[in-house]
Every structure is written in C-alpha cells, then in structure tokens.
Design a protein around this motif. Structure first.
Motif, PDB file in Angstrom:
ATOM      1  N   LEU A  38       0.818  -1.205   0.000  1.00 31.92           N
ATOM      2  CA  LEU A  38       0.000   0.000   0.000  1.00 31.92           C
ATOM      3  C   LEU A  38       0.854   1.258   0.000  1.00 31.92           C
ATOM      4  O   LEU A  38       0.604   2.202  -0.749  1.00 31.92           O
ATOM      5  N   GLU A  58       2.693   1.866  -3.328  1.00 33.05           N
ATOM      6  CA  GLU A  58       1.820   2.292  -4.420  1.00 33.05           C
ATOM      7  C   GLU A  58       1.149   3.634  -4.146  1.00 33.05           C
ATOM      8  O   GLU A  58       0.699   4.297  -5.075  1.00 33.05           O
ATOM      9  N   ALA A  59       1.057   4.029  -2.873  1.00 36.85           N
ATOM     10  CA  ALA A  59       0.370   5.277  -2.540  1.00 36.85           C
ATOM     11  C   ALA A  59       1.302   6.474  -2.498  1.00 36.85           C
ATOM     12  O   ALA A  59       0.886   7.600  -2.813  1.00 36.85           O
ATOM     13  N   ILE A 102     -12.988   2.961  -4.368  1.00 37.47           N
ATOM     14  CA  ILE A 102     -11.879   2.122  -4.834  1.00 37.47           C
ATOM     15  C   ILE A 102     -12.395   1.010  -5.737  1.00 37.47           C
ATOM     16  O   ILE A 102     -11.849   0.760  -6.820  1.00 37.47           O
ATOM     17  N   MET A 121     -11.370   1.280  -9.847  1.00 35.27           N
ATOM     18  CA  MET A 121     -10.114   0.612 -10.144  1.00 35.27           C
ATOM     19  C   MET A 121     -10.048   0.170 -11.605  1.00 35.27           C
ATOM     20  O   MET A 121      -8.981   0.198 -12.230  1.00 35.27           O
ATOM     21  N   TYR A 126      -4.568   5.947 -10.735  1.00 35.65           N
ATOM     22  CA  TYR A 126      -4.185   4.654 -10.161  1.00 35.65           C
ATOM     23  C   TYR A 126      -3.547   4.834  -8.794  1.00 35.65           C
ATOM     24  O   TYR A 126      -3.952   4.198  -7.810  1.00 35.65           O
ATOM     25  N   PHE A 155      -4.810   4.034  -4.565  1.00 30.53           N
ATOM     26  CA  PHE A 155      -4.031   3.368  -3.527  1.00 30.53           C
ATOM     27  C   PHE A 155      -3.805   4.286  -2.331  1.00 30.53           C
ATOM     28  O   PHE A 155      -3.713   3.818  -1.193  1.00 30.53           O
ATOM     29  N   ALA A 157      -6.828   3.868  -0.365  1.00 27.64           N
ATOM     30  CA  ALA A 157      -6.752   2.593   0.348  1.00 27.64           C
ATOM     31  C   ALA A 157      -5.844   2.696   1.570  1.00 27.64           C
ATOM     32  O   ALA A 157      -6.125   2.105   2.614  1.00 27.64           O
TER      33      ALA A 157
END
Length: 308
Positions: free
Chosen positions: A34, A37-38, A257, A261, A272, A276, A279
């Motif tokens: 997470l 990717e964030a 989300i 997605m 994208y 994340f 999330a």
C-alpha cells in the motif's frame, strides 16, 4: 529412530511460531504494498523513479471535489471520508444498541431453549454474503424508503447504514455475549444478596464488569462497517459529495476504490496511485480502530472477581 521429548517440544514450538508469524508477515507485506503504491501520489515519482504528476497532501485529504476522470480533474477525498464517517456513525447507532441488548438478553435473560434458537439465527447473519445484503437493500429497502419518505433516491446513506448495521450486529453480539459470560457468577450472586433486582444487577454490575469486552465488540463492529465494500457500492448511491441529509447518496472510500479501479487501465497513472492513497487512508483508519480496541481491552481488563 526415536525422537526425544525435548526435540518434539522444540519442533512444535517452531511450528506454532511459524503459524503465529504468518499473520504478521502478511500484514507487513500489505502495508509495504500500500505504501509503495500510494506514496507516488504525493512524491511525484513512481517505484521506477519516473516522474509523474504529484498531488499536495492537504489538498488531497481536505479537497471537497473528487473528479478524477473529468477534463479538469479534482482530487479531494474529503467527500469520500465524510461518506465513510457518516455511514459508519449511523450504522453504529443502529447496531450497537441492538447488538449489546441482544447479547444481554441471550446471556442473562433468555431461557436455555430460546438461547439455542436465537443465537444461531443471529450468527447466521454473519454468514450471509455482502452482495446478498446489498441486493436486499436495493430491491426491498430502497422502494420502501421511496414510498415512506417521498424522497428522490432510494439508495442513499440511510439505506447503506441499515444494511451495514445488519452486518455488524452478529460481530457485536457474539463478542459482547462472551464478555458478559466471562463475568464470575459470584459477582451476580453478591449483588442479588445485597438486595439488588435482576435488572439492577445487569445494569450496574454485570455490564461495568464486562466493559472491556463490550468496548472491543463495539469497535470491531464499527471497523467492519467502515471497511465494507460491496454493500456501500450497491446501496449508498455513489455520489462523491459531502452529504447534508441522511437521505443523500454518498460514496464511501471502499466503494470508490472498487468502482474506479477498472478505470485506471487507460493509462491514468495519477488516478491509479490516488486510489491506492485512498486505500492507505482507509487502512490507517481501520488499523487505528483495532489499536483502540486492543488498548481498551487491556485497560479495563478484569481478572476474576477480586479485581471488580
């Protein structure tokens, strides 16, 4: 060849250690994935070091418009956070009294035969797939709301809250009932011997003595509500805006989300990574809820009747 007893114990201890470590390793991998990717959402660089269009952290958290695929994109997730907050709050207001009172009835009041019938029925709600509950909210609850309240949208914040409450009740009831059962019988007997009624014993003795387990049940039920995806995707309405009424459609973070997605397959890198980032915010909120439950459970933990 015979294996010594100490070797068997060491082997069993190692197996238990591996099993116990699996959840910790899985949690660590999820957190790493997470975060990796964030972070490009705010740093402006992806994992390969390539430059992307980054976002300001405060604009992302406190922005009031979420329009990721518009001609003029807006990346504020405050409407999504507020949607999750209000849906969780309303569902908790419904599920907590219902779950706790059901647990008190099953543990302290219901006859054995009634308990054997009611308890499996309550726990059966936990086995229902969330898509079935969401479908029930769309097909049954939404038309009832339209006719009863004369509103524009049957899929709205109140509908989602009611469905989430049904999902949280089994969790709250099960944990709360175990907590109430853990109160020693001599505590009840002492209260009754001093002249207290059965209701006074439950309200002023049993419930305070089981406060640790009750708090854990409530917080874990709220955690389930804030992290549920399918129900809010189907019956919350899907409008990414700050609600002003319980009948307004909303779009909580899990629903956003799940719904968006698939739209990131068109090369929208910022979209994208932003999903994340949402999330990660949701993960942090749920993680804090569980830490709070663990803290309360240890703070108010009772050991036997001597500590009451």
């Amino acid at each position: 060849m015979l294996v010594s007893r100490s070797s068997k114990e060491k082997l069993i201890r190692a197996l238990f250690l591996i099993c116990a470590s699996a959840s910790i390793i899985a949690l660590g991998l999820i957190m790493y994935f997470l975060i990796s990717e964030a972070l490009p959402t705010f740093t402006g660089f992806d994992a390969m070091g390539e430059k992307i269009s980054g976002l300001n952290f405060f604009d992302f958290i406190f922005g009031t418009q979420w329009k990721p695929i518009s001609s003029h994109p807006r990346w504020g997730i405050l409407p999504l956070i507020m949607g999750s907050f209000w849906v969780t709050l309303l569902s908790s207001l419904i599920a907590i009294p219902l779950g706790v009172m059901t647990a008190v009835y099953l543990a302290e009041i219901a006859p054995h035969r009634v308990r054997e019938i009611v308890k499996p029925m309550v726990e059966l709600l936990a086995s229902l797939p969330s898509v079935v509950i969401g479908f029930f909210g769309m097909v049954v609850v939404a038309p009832i709301m339209l006719n009863m309240f004369n509103i524009r949208f049957g899929v709205n914040m109140l509908n989602a809250s009611i469905m989430l409450a049904f999902m949280a009740v089994p969790t709250i009831t099960s944990i709360a009932e175990d907590a109430i059962h853990s109160v020693p019988d001599e505590v009840r007997e002492g209260s009754l011997a001093l002249g207290a009624t059965r209701f006074e014993t439950i309200w002023r003795v049993v419930l305070p003595a089981s406060l640790s387990g009750l708090s854990t049940a409530v917080i874990l039920g709220m955690s389930r509500s804030i992290g549920e995806t399918m129900v809010v995707l189907m019956v919350a309405g899907g409008a990414a805006r700050i609600p002003t009424s319980i009948f307004d459609p909303v779009r909580p973070m899990p629903a956003s989300i799940a719904a968006e997605m698939g739209e990131t397959s068109f090369g929208l890198e910022r979209h994208y990574f932003a999903l994340f980032a949402i999330a990660m915010v949701l993960f942090i909120i749920t993680f804090l809820f569980n830490l709070l439950a663990d803290h309360i459970a240890h703070k108010y933990k009772q050991v036997g009747s001597a500590s009451l």
